[in-house]
Design an enzyme around this catalytic site. Structure first.
Site, PDB file in Angstrom:
ATOM      1  N   SER A 110      27.179 -31.867 -29.435  1.00 30.42           N
ATOM      2  CA  SER A 110      27.125 -31.560 -30.860  1.00 30.42           C
ATOM      3  C   SER A 110      27.067 -32.868 -31.634  1.00 30.42           C
ATOM      4  O   SER A 110      27.629 -33.873 -31.204  1.00 30.42           O
ATOM      5  CB  SER A 110      28.377 -30.788 -31.288  1.00 30.42           C
ATOM      6  OG  SER A 110      28.402 -30.638 -32.696  1.00 30.42           O
TER       7      SER A 110
ATOM      8  N   TYR B 168      37.283 -29.870 -31.509  1.00 32.67           N
ATOM      9  CA  TYR B 168      35.893 -29.578 -31.152  1.00 32.67           C
ATOM     10  C   TYR B 168      35.090 -30.873 -31.025  1.00 32.67           C
ATOM     11  O   TYR B 168      34.369 -31.083 -30.038  1.00 32.67           O
ATOM     12  CB  TYR B 168      35.272 -28.656 -32.205  1.00 32.67           C
ATOM     13  CG  TYR B 168      33.838 -28.290 -31.950  1.00 32.67           C
ATOM     14  CD1 TYR B 168      33.502 -27.310 -31.029  1.00 32.67           C
ATOM     15  CD2 TYR B 168      32.803 -28.923 -32.641  1.00 32.67           C
ATOM     16  CE1 TYR B 168      32.175 -26.963 -30.798  1.00 32.67           C
ATOM     17  CE2 TYR B 168      31.475 -28.585 -32.424  1.00 32.67           C
ATOM     18  CZ  TYR B 168      31.171 -27.600 -31.506  1.00 32.67           C
ATOM     19  OH  TYR B 168      29.856 -27.264 -31.285  1.00 32.67           O
TER      20      TYR B 168
END
Length: 128
Positions: A20, A33
């Protein structure tokens, strides 16, 4: 999972991870995350180095804001209206705009790519 798969892989095969953009730039509300995605990025590069002599490629796709069914179910209504605004293109991406990146890494077109992190972010983060 990679450890379990390695005995079944042969020369020319590919492992494609999903990272990501927040794993590169961080995010104040997604610390866990962002940290795990950053670990996936270094795992990708390390595994690519490890499997390079076996001619097995390892790469990762790093999405930015992509509009998936997960988004409206996990964001506040007021945040949904700005989702994707932080990109240079000023909008979120669609899954069909992300998919070709995985196809590239899986195909012969990506046969000289290993240890690569491909950002598909709409130009995120916007710098101005």
């Amino acid at each position: 999972m990679a450890q379990a798969a390695i005995p079944f892989l042969k020369e020319g095969d590919a492992i494609i991870n999903t990272g990501s953009i927040v794993g590169l730039v961080g995010h104040p509300h997604q610390i866990d995350y962002a940290s795990t995605k950053g670990a996936i990025h270094t795992f990708t590069k390390s595994l690519a180095a490890y499997l390079g002599e076996k001619k097995i490629r390892v790469n990762a796709v790093l999405p930015g804001p992509i509009w998936t069914p997960l988004i409206p179910g996990t964001m506040l209504k007021e945040d949904l209206q700005q989702f994707g605004d932080a990109t240079m293109l000023g909008r979120p991406g669609q899954p069909e705009e992300l998919a070709p990146s995985y196809v590239y890494f899986a195909s012969q077109d990506g046969s000289y790519s290993t240890g690569s992190l491909l950002e598909v972010t709409g130009g995120m983060p916007k710098t101005s």
